[in-house]
Design an enzyme around this catalytic site. Structure first.
Site, mmCIF file in Angstrom:
data_model
loop_
_atom_site.group_PDB
_atom_site.id
_atom_site.type_symbol
_atom_site.label_atom_id
_atom_site.label_comp_id
_atom_site.label_asym_id
_atom_site.label_seq_id
_atom_site.Cartn_x
_atom_site.Cartn_y
_atom_site.Cartn_z
ATOM 1 N N CYS A 4 -9.270 4.838 -1.621
ATOM 2 C CA CYS A 4 -8.708 4.313 -0.940
ATOM 3 C C CYS A 4 -7.534 3.505 -2.049
ATOM 4 C CB CYS A 4 -10.161 3.277 -0.509
ATOM 5 S SG CYS A 4 -10.818 2.684 -1.802
ATOM 6 N N ARG A 10 -13.808 0.558 -0.316
ATOM 7 C CA ARG A 10 -14.193 2.024 0.564
ATOM 8 C C ARG A 10 -15.083 3.030 -0.164
ATOM 9 N NH1 ARG A 10 -8.746 0.500 3.904
ATOM 10 N NH2 ARG A 10 -8.404 -0.163 1.406
ATOM 11 N N ASP A 135 -9.608 -2.276 5.520
ATOM 12 C CA ASP A 135 -9.735 -3.201 3.769
ATOM 13 C C ASP A 135 -10.918 -4.137 4.012
ATOM 14 O OD1 ASP A 135 -10.741 -3.665 1.619
ATOM 15 O OD2 ASP A 135 -8.566 -3.233 0.900
#
Length: 167
Positions: A4, A10, A135
């Site tokens: 990420c 994540r 996000d």
């Protein structure tokens, strides 16, 4: 490797879920799962407390974690690079040391059978960004729950893909 931006939300969430699923599938001793970010802005930081809380509440063990930016060596050595967004995938492909490494970059959600566009008979997704896992850092608890839902939805198919690679 899951990838990420800063490697605190994540990608570590996906790492934890994939490790759990691979262990349940009896593949934990044959597969290394790790995570990284494309940025060094969070370098050395632990998993975001909200991400860790959501993982624990769903029964996952959250290991010690120190965020780091993916290295050129990692890009060339990993068998599968799972990008959380189309932007991450593009960055990974441009930074890959060769075409073979670039071809190992996949969108994480491309393994989710219910993801947008994947019901197309040709199996084509019109735009990779349709598969983005947004996000959650900028949101609230519900955003972290949604991230976990998306990560879990693709995890079993990733395990099966990895099983196929091991054959």
């Amino acid at each position: 490797m899951t990838v990420c931006t800063g490697n605190i939300c994540r990608s570590p969430m996906a790492e934890v879920v994939l490790r759990d699923r691979l262990e349940r599938a009896g593949l934990a001793d044959r597969v290394v799962v790790d995570s990284s970010g494309i940025s060094d802005e969070e370098d050395g930081n632990p998993v975001d407390r909200r991400a860790a809380s959501v993982l624990r509440e769903h029964g996952y063990e959250v290991p010690r974690h120190r965020a780091h930016r993916i290295t050129p060596d990692e890009l060339g050595q990993r068998d599968l690079l799972l990008a959380m967004t189309a932007r991450h995938a593009r960055w990974l492909r441009t930074q890959a040391p060769d075409e073979e490494a670039a071809a190992r970059v996949r969108m994480y959600r491309s393994f989710d059978p219910a993801a947008p566009g994947l019901d197309d008979p040709a199996g084509a997704v019109a735009d990779e960004s349709d598969l983005d896992i947004e996000d959650p850092w900028y949101g609230d608890r519900r955003d972290f729950e949604r991230t976990l839902e998306q990560v879990e939805a693709a995890a079993d198919a990733i395990v099966e893909h990895v099983r196929g690679l091991l054959r």
